[in-house]
Scaffold this active site. Structure first.
Site, PDB file in Angstrom:
ATOM      1  N   ARG A  99       0.847  -1.191   0.000  1.00  0.00           N
ATOM      2  CA  ARG A  99       0.000   0.000   0.000  1.00  0.00           C
ATOM      3  C   ARG A  99       0.881   1.240   0.000  1.00  0.00           C
ATOM      4  O   ARG A  99       1.800   1.355   0.828  1.00  0.00           O
ATOM      5  CB  ARG A  99      -0.899   0.009   1.243  1.00  0.00           C
TER       6      ARG A  99
ATOM      7  N   ARG B 126      -1.518  15.695  -1.432  1.00  0.00           N
ATOM      8  CA  ARG B 126      -1.173  15.377  -2.821  1.00  0.00           C
ATOM      9  C   ARG B 126       0.082  16.105  -3.269  1.00  0.00           C
ATOM     10  O   ARG B 126       0.221  16.517  -4.421  1.00  0.00           O
ATOM     11  CB  ARG B 126      -2.337  15.696  -3.772  1.00  0.00           C
TER      12      ARG B 126
ATOM     13  N   ARG C 196       2.175  14.601  -6.419  1.00  0.00           N
ATOM     14  CA  ARG C 196       2.955  13.534  -5.797  1.00  0.00           C
ATOM     15  C   ARG C 196       3.854  12.826  -6.810  1.00  0.00           C
ATOM     16  O   ARG C 196       3.553  12.783  -8.000  1.00  0.00           O
ATOM     17  CB  ARG C 196       2.026  12.514  -5.128  1.00  0.00           C
TER      18      ARG C 196
ATOM     19  N   THR D 127      -4.753  -0.525  -4.099  1.00  0.00           N
ATOM     20  CA  THR D 127      -5.028   0.851  -4.517  1.00  0.00           C
ATOM     21  C   THR D 127      -6.242   0.922  -5.421  1.00  0.00           C
ATOM     22  O   THR D 127      -6.609  -0.066  -6.074  1.00  0.00           O
ATOM     23  CB  THR D 127      -3.819   1.458  -5.259  1.00  0.00           C
TER      24      THR D 127
ATOM     25  N   ASP E 199      -2.428  16.799  -8.986  1.00  0.00           N
ATOM     26  CA  ASP E 199      -1.736  15.874  -8.075  1.00  0.00           C
ATOM     27  C   ASP E 199      -0.237  16.061  -8.281  1.00  0.00           C
ATOM     28  O   ASP E 199       0.286  15.794  -9.361  1.00  0.00           O
ATOM     29  CB  ASP E 199      -2.143  14.430  -8.367  1.00  0.00           C
TER      30      ASP E 199
END
Length: 352
Positions: A207, A252, A286, A307, A284
């Site tokens: 995860r 994010r 990230r 996910t 986003d």
């Protein structure tokens, strides 16, 4: 050396000091609007000639851009310095919390960007610093501390990440666990991996969990992060072997303060996507290449990924980590996060 230079530049921006970005097209000096003030602006730009740099997403919100609608929200937009564009007006341009409070003087005119790569690098630097992507800009000026776009990209290079420490850590729901901490020399926060169970010859259930102080620690009902974290630990423990990667990419990737600014915009009726772009950020920000590097350092090249986000699958695959199975991670909504979950489904491609 360049990574240290970027760390110094981030510190300078947060202190309200200017920095310079140099490319083959020349050099620009930038002063962050968020941490400046009228006195600092006068010292930086005594002639009142500095233009204002914001992102395309913020400019589109203010109807100040002539760029194509499909332009990425983090692309640079330069605004000509009009006589009425003083520090207070620039602050209102930069910060959406003033959108409903400040009558814009205008009109404002966007200008051609002669050094686009330097301007884009400055906006990336603001995101890394957790600051609003908005600057006063002097073209051809030297601010003392000079860096390049390559310096900034190197600072974000996940390949510089190394294992710093590890220790056994029994936790509620997984007594057989080990915590592994990762960092780079200049990184302000550490990423961690929670190893649950023992390798059994099969790809681990993994995860990728992005840090969420409000959800993970304070129990926020605006998102599903806290329940997702608990459910992921339980699922990995039930599988017998797996890894939870806790990534220090709050909001994010825009940081805690900007996430709270986005929350304030959500209170005005905007969803999470529009809130981020109104602030001037990508939808986003990230970088899941960090997660790929962590898995590689842990000796895992093939995983089962827990996910609902296809971007996590594709970014891991692009970084050399095989995802042999995407395991859905669905939790019930509550009255406070129903719209948030719908936005993830309808606007960011999450598959529930």
């Amino acid at each position: 050396m360049s990574a240290r230079l970027v760390a110094q530049a981030i510190d300078s921006l947060r202190r309200g000091w200017p920095v310079a970005v140099r490319t083959d097209q020349g050099m620009i000096a930038v002063l962050a609007i968020e941490t400046a003030d009228p006195v600092r602006l006068t010292a930086f730009d005594p002639q009142g000639e500095a233009t204002v740099l914001i992102s395309s997403g913020r400019a589109a919100t203010l109807k100040l851009t002539n760029q194509a609608p499909a332009a990425a929200p983090e692309c640079p937009v330069m605004i000509d310095r009009a006589p009425w564009l003083d520090f207070a007006t620039a602050t209102a341009l930069a910060d959406p919390q003033f959108d409903l409070l400040t009558p814009f003087k205008g009109p404002f005119r966007t200008a051609e960007i002669a050094n686009r790569s330097a301007a884009a690098a400055a906006l990336r630097l603001a995101t890394m610093a957790g600051m609003l992507p908005a600057f006063f800009v002097l073209h051809g000026a030297d601010a003392g501390l000079i860096l390049s776009p390559d310096d900034i990209d190197e600072h974000q290079d996940a390949q510089r990440l190394t294992i710093a420490a590890r220790a056994h850590l029994p936790i509620a729901g997984a007594e057989s666990a080990e915590l592994v901490a990762f960092r780079t020399p200049e990184m302000p926060g550490e990423h961690v991996a929670l190893m649950i169970g023992a390798p059994n010859g099969h790809p681990p259930l993994v995860r990728l969990h992005s840090e969420c102080l409000t959800g993970d620690v304070l129990g926020s009902l605006k998102c599903d992060c806290g329940p997702q974290l608990d459910a992921a630990i339980a699922a990995i423990a039930a599988s017998g072997w797996g890894i939870l990667l806790y990534l220090r990419q709050e909001g994010r990737g825009i940081g805690l303060i900007n996430k709270l600014r986005a929350y304030a915009l959500q209170d005005q009726g905007f969803d999470t996507v529009d809130a981020n772009t109104r602030l001037g950020f990508a939808v986003d920000s990230r970088d899941f290449g960090v997660a790929a590097r962590m898995l590689a350092l842990l000796g895992q090249r093939s995983v089962r990924l827990l996910t609902n986000n296809p971007q996590k699958v594709s970014q891991l695959a692009a970084a050399g980590i095989g995802v042999i199975e995407r395991v859905p991670h669905k939790l019930p909504a509550n009255p406070h996060n129903e719209r948030y979950l719908a936005t993830k489904r309808d606007r960011t491609g999450h598959e529930f």
